[in-house]
Scaffold this active site. Structure first.
Site, PDB file in Angstrom:
ATOM      1  N   GLY A  74     -19.434  14.074   7.563  1.00  0.00           N
ATOM      2  CA  GLY A  74     -19.825  12.770   8.097  1.00  0.00           C
ATOM      3  C   GLY A  74     -21.156  12.355   7.509  1.00  0.00           C
ATOM      4  O   GLY A  74     -21.508  12.761   6.399  1.00  0.00           O
ATOM      5  N   SER A  75     -21.901  11.569   8.265  1.00  0.00           N
ATOM      6  CA  SER A  75     -23.117  10.971   7.716  1.00  0.00           C
ATOM      7  C   SER A  75     -24.309  11.938   7.778  1.00  0.00           C
ATOM      8  O   SER A  75     -24.317  12.899   8.562  1.00  0.00           O
ATOM      9  CB  SER A  75     -23.449   9.704   8.492  1.00  0.00           C
ATOM     10  OG  SER A  75     -23.728  10.046   9.825  1.00  0.00           O
ATOM     11  N   THR A 106     -26.007  12.094  11.319  1.00  0.00           N
ATOM     12  CA  THR A 106     -25.331  12.976  12.283  1.00  0.00           C
ATOM     13  C   THR A 106     -25.517  14.437  11.874  1.00  0.00           C
ATOM     14  O   THR A 106     -25.706  15.304  12.731  1.00  0.00           O
ATOM     15  CB  THR A 106     -23.823  12.626  12.377  1.00  0.00           C
ATOM     16  OG1 THR A 106     -23.709  11.232  12.646  1.00  0.00           O
ATOM     17  CG2 THR A 106     -23.134  13.399  13.463  1.00  0.00           C
ATOM     18  N   GLY A 107     -25.483  14.703  10.585  1.00  0.00           N
ATOM     19  CA  GLY A 107     -25.691  16.071  10.099  1.00  0.00           C
ATOM     20  C   GLY A 107     -27.013  16.648  10.603  1.00  0.00           C
ATOM     21  O   GLY A 107     -27.079  17.799  11.048  1.00  0.00           O
ATOM     22  N   GLU A 132     -20.920  18.668   5.053  1.00  0.00           N
ATOM     23  CA  GLU A 132     -20.476  17.784   3.958  1.00  0.00           C
ATOM     24  C   GLU A 132     -20.931  16.379   4.325  1.00  0.00           C
ATOM     25  O   GLU A 132     -20.304  15.726   5.159  1.00  0.00           O
ATOM     26  CB  GLU A 132     -18.950  17.832   3.826  1.00  0.00           C
ATOM     27  CG  GLU A 132     -18.395  19.187   3.417  1.00  0.00           C
ATOM     28  CD  GLU A 132     -18.571  19.484   1.940  1.00  0.00           C
ATOM     29  OE1 GLU A 132     -19.223  18.701   1.226  1.00  0.00           O
ATOM     30  OE2 GLU A 132     -18.075  20.534   1.510  1.00  0.00           O
ATOM     31  N   CYS A 183     -16.295   9.849   0.343  1.00  0.00           N
ATOM     32  CA  CYS A 183     -17.625  10.443   0.152  1.00  0.00           C
ATOM     33  C   CYS A 183     -17.983  10.505  -1.330  1.00  0.00           C
ATOM     34  O   CYS A 183     -19.074  10.107  -1.719  1.00  0.00           O
ATOM     35  CB  CYS A 183     -17.676  11.821   0.777  1.00  0.00           C
ATOM     36  SG  CYS A 183     -16.332  12.882   0.244  1.00  0.00           S
TER      37      CYS A 183
HETATM   38  P1  NAD Z   1     -20.445   9.885  11.303  1.00  0.00           P
HETATM   39  O1  NAD Z   1     -21.522  10.861  11.026  1.00  0.00           O
HETATM   40  O2  NAD Z   1     -20.781   8.608  11.969  1.00  0.00           O
HETATM   41  O3  NAD Z   1     -19.315  10.546  12.197  1.00  0.00           O
HETATM   42  C1  NAD Z   1     -18.660  11.742  11.818  1.00  0.00           C
HETATM   43  C2  NAD Z   1     -18.222  12.490  13.063  1.00  0.00           C
HETATM   44  O4  NAD Z   1     -19.382  12.965  13.756  1.00  0.00           O
HETATM   45  C3  NAD Z   1     -17.429  11.655  14.063  1.00  0.00           C
HETATM   46  O5  NAD Z   1     -16.376  12.449  14.569  1.00  0.00           O
HETATM   47  C4  NAD Z   1     -18.464  11.370  15.141  1.00  0.00           C
HETATM   48  O6  NAD Z   1     -17.918  11.127  16.416  1.00  0.00           O
HETATM   49  C5  NAD Z   1     -19.251  12.657  15.132  1.00  0.00           C
HETATM   50  N1  NAD Z   1     -20.593  12.580  15.727  1.00  0.00           N
HETATM   51  C6  NAD Z   1     -21.403  11.500  15.851  1.00  0.00           C
HETATM   52  N2  NAD Z   1     -22.571  11.862  16.425  1.00  0.00           N
HETATM   53  C7  NAD Z   1     -22.504  13.189  16.666  1.00  0.00           C
HETATM   54  C8  NAD Z   1     -23.404  14.154  17.214  1.00  0.00           C
HETATM   55  N3  NAD Z   1     -24.633  13.829  17.632  1.00  0.00           N
HETATM   56  N4  NAD Z   1     -23.006  15.443  17.265  1.00  0.00           N
HETATM   57  C9  NAD Z   1     -21.789  15.811  16.810  1.00  0.00           C
HETATM   58  N5  NAD Z   1     -20.892  14.943  16.300  1.00  0.00           N
HETATM   59  C10 NAD Z   1     -21.243  13.648  16.219  1.00  0.00           C
HETATM   60  O7  NAD Z   1     -19.731   9.643   9.899  1.00  0.00           O
HETATM   61  P2  NAD Z   1     -18.526   8.655   9.548  1.00  0.00           P
HETATM   62  O8  NAD Z   1     -19.079   7.261   9.540  1.00  0.00           O
HETATM   63  O9  NAD Z   1     -17.331   8.978  10.379  1.00  0.00           O
HETATM   64  O10 NAD Z   1     -18.182   9.108   8.054  1.00  0.00           O
HETATM   65  C11 NAD Z   1     -18.704   8.486   6.939  1.00  0.00           C
HETATM   66  C12 NAD Z   1     -19.741   9.367   6.275  1.00  0.00           C
HETATM   67  O11 NAD Z   1     -19.178  10.642   5.994  1.00  0.00           O
HETATM   68  C13 NAD Z   1     -20.194   8.820   4.944  1.00  0.00           C
HETATM   69  O12 NAD Z   1     -21.587   8.991   4.784  1.00  0.00           O
HETATM   70  C14 NAD Z   1     -19.455   9.700   3.947  1.00  0.00           C
HETATM   71  O13 NAD Z   1     -20.018   9.753   2.673  1.00  0.00           O
HETATM   72  C15 NAD Z   1     -19.434  11.001   4.643  1.00  0.00           C
HETATM   73  N6  NAD Z   1     -18.353  11.849   4.143  1.00  0.00           N
HETATM   74  C16 NAD Z   1     -18.669  12.990   3.451  1.00  0.00           C
HETATM   75  C17 NAD Z   1     -17.648  13.785   2.930  1.00  0.00           C
HETATM   76  C18 NAD Z   1     -17.938  15.048   2.167  1.00  0.00           C
HETATM   77  O14 NAD Z   1     -17.030  15.829   1.948  1.00  0.00           O
HETATM   78  N7  NAD Z   1     -19.164  15.291   1.764  1.00  0.00           N
HETATM   79  C19 NAD Z   1     -16.313  13.421   3.126  1.00  0.00           C
HETATM   80  C20 NAD Z   1     -16.044  12.254   3.835  1.00  0.00           C
HETATM   81  C21 NAD Z   1     -17.077  11.494   4.347  1.00  0.00           C
END
Ligand code: NAD
Length: 469
Positions: free
Chosen positions: A221-222, A225-226, A243, A277
């Protein structure tokens, strides 16, 4: 209206709260997805904890057989799940869309089933013998995003269960239904408790990743959040595979034949409407080739049918959600206001979160569309004068997921590739991931890798057995 539910210990579990999910192409309702409570998170983790010792005690062969059965279930239900992905996530059935996502999900299940990670003698002499065994970590919390909801969940689930862990998966709150349906189907061939789900937004993700009984976190994810997940993991000390986002640069070397690379560049940038991503998010082209590359990409863009992905003629769908739609529009508006050339292609339907395919010229480093991850169908094309300048541009941001170099001569491209700061640098292709090839980010794009043997190691802990002879 259909109501979907979570899976805990092999049972379908209702929640008192739900959210309605809508098709991003049409606005039609798809049904009600569950919203878990914090106590539901506890129940799911307990179920995974209860199942884990028995699952870890099964033989390696039994777990491989189970994963092969999962691949069969995915294959048998591919069309049903692909249609759900298209309705919920938006990517079309055709082209590199939801059927492709299902094929990839099957492949990323079959490959870990075929891999072996036997004990390894790391040292031996007359007095001692030291063997490294790879044992499961325990309960894995898997947190998935909305762009490739099933494929990325599979990346997290399959290596984990293959190596003897059990899993609690939380799909994105934007795309829960197809994932919950996939888990329901997979669970027909797995013992109870091996794969469980919770659902809801970041609050439930936070409850899961900070749970004291979690032993490993797989997160895609983003970056924002990471960082929160790293903080949450101080409660359980779980190792994390992170990731995160990317802002991948592609560099076209001077004199490259634009017609030969146009299709690779196009899909490298616009795969899943750019919501990938490792998409090309900044394209650097030598000034002498700039027009040829822009023309070749424009020719392709204007041929692409845009519309509801359930129509098999369409190759480009909508953005997945309003937040992403507004963000991409805002970045393009900013570029327009700063005098960039905005080239838009395609007839966009009136309903849904559709945007035209957009090439943005006359743009420089430092402008928002270049420096921020757009995650959508708007590609900035930046002219460069010298290769050193292009390499410095590619490396100047914090993101370091992927990058690519495009050239008639791959050897020449290789010399540039080794200078780029990214987890993967592709030559004459972009985003070409493979289930045998480790994949992960550098710098702010995260740490740890998925796929192949390295990916299996990441869901185990080393245990050394040291014998005195
Ligand atoms: P996001 O971080 O908003 O959400 C990802 C997940 O995290 C969701 O399930 C969300 O509910 C959860 N989340 C949110 N806050 C949280 C918290 N405090 N604790 C635990 N979980 C929480 O990301 P998104 O908008 O769903 O995805 C898009 C992003 O992901 C982009 O930046 C993209 O580049 C990245 N991405 C990376 C890869 C990779 O392999 N590197 C692959 C796909 C997407």
């Amino acid at each position: 209206m259909q109501t979907y539910s979570n899976s805990v210990y092999g049972e379908s579990v209702e929640t008192p709260e739900h959210q309605e999910i809508f098709n991003p192409a049409t606005g039609d309702s798809l049904g009600l997805a569950p919203i878990s409570s914090e106590s539901d998170v506890g129940s799911a983790v307990n179920a995974a904890r209860k199942a884990q010792p028995d699952w870890a005690r099964t033989s390696d062969q039994e777990r491989r057989d189970a994963v092969v059965r999962v691949a069969q279930v995915l294959e048998e239900n591919s069309e049903y799940l692909a249609e759900l992905i298209t309705r919920e996530q938006g990517k079309p059935l055709s082209g590199p869309g939801s059927r492709f996502e299902m094929q990839a999900s099957v492949g990323w299940t079959q490959v870990p089933a075929a891999l072996e990670l036997p004990p390894e003698i790391v040292y031996e002499d007359e007095e001692r013998k030291d063997t490294l065994h790879r044992v499961p970590l325990g309960v894995v919390a898997a947190i998935a995003p909305w762009n490739w909801p099933l494929m990325i969940a599979i990346w997290q689930i399959i290596p984990s269960i293959r190596m003897g862990n059990t899993v609690v998966l939380k799909p994105s709150e934007y795309t829960p239904i197809a994932t919950l349906e996939m888990v329901r189907l997979i669970n027909q061939v797995l013992p109870p408790g091996v794969l469980n789900t919770v659902s809801g937004d970041g609050r439930i993700g936070a409850a899961l990743t900070s749970h004291p009984d979690i032993d490993k976190i797989m997160f895609t994810g983003s970056e924002a959040t990471g960082r929160r997940i790293i903080e949450a993991s101080t409660r359980n000390l779980a190792p994390i595979t992170l990731e995160l986002g990317g802002n991948d640069a592609a560099i076209v070397l001077p004199g490259t034949d634009a017609s030969a690379i146009a299709e690779g560049l196009f899909w490298g940038a616009f795969l899943n409407m750019g919501q990938t991503c490792a998409c090309i998010k900044r394209l650097y082209v030598h000034e002498s080739d700039y027009e040829a590359v822009v023309n070749a990409l424009s020719n392709l863009a204007q041929q692409m049918p845009i519309g509801d992905g359930m129509d098999e003629n369409n190759l480009i769908g909508p953005l997945q959600n309003k937040m992403q739609y507004d963000k991409v529009k805002d970045l393009v508006a900013d570029a327009r206001a700063n005098g960039c050339e905005i080239m838009e292609f395609g007839t966009v339907p009136d309903t849904g979160y559709f945007l035209p395919l957009t090439l943005v010229g006359n743009i420089r480093d430092g402008q928002r569309l270049v420096d921020e991850e757009q995650f959508g169908p708007a590609l900035p094309i930046i002219r460069y004068q010298s290769l050193d300048e292009a390499v410095a541009s590619a490396n100047r941001l914090d993101a370091g997921l992927g990058a690519s170099v495009w050239a008639d001569d791959p050897e020449q491209a290789q010399q540039v590739a080794v200078r780029l700061e990214a987890g993967t640098v592709w030559i004459n292709q972009h985003g070409a991931i493979h289930p045998m090839v480790p994949f992960g980010g550098n710098k702010a794009s995260g740490y740890g890798v998925e796929f192949g043997l390295e990916g299996l190691k990441a869901v185990t802990q080393p245990r050394v057995i040291s014998i005195k002879k």
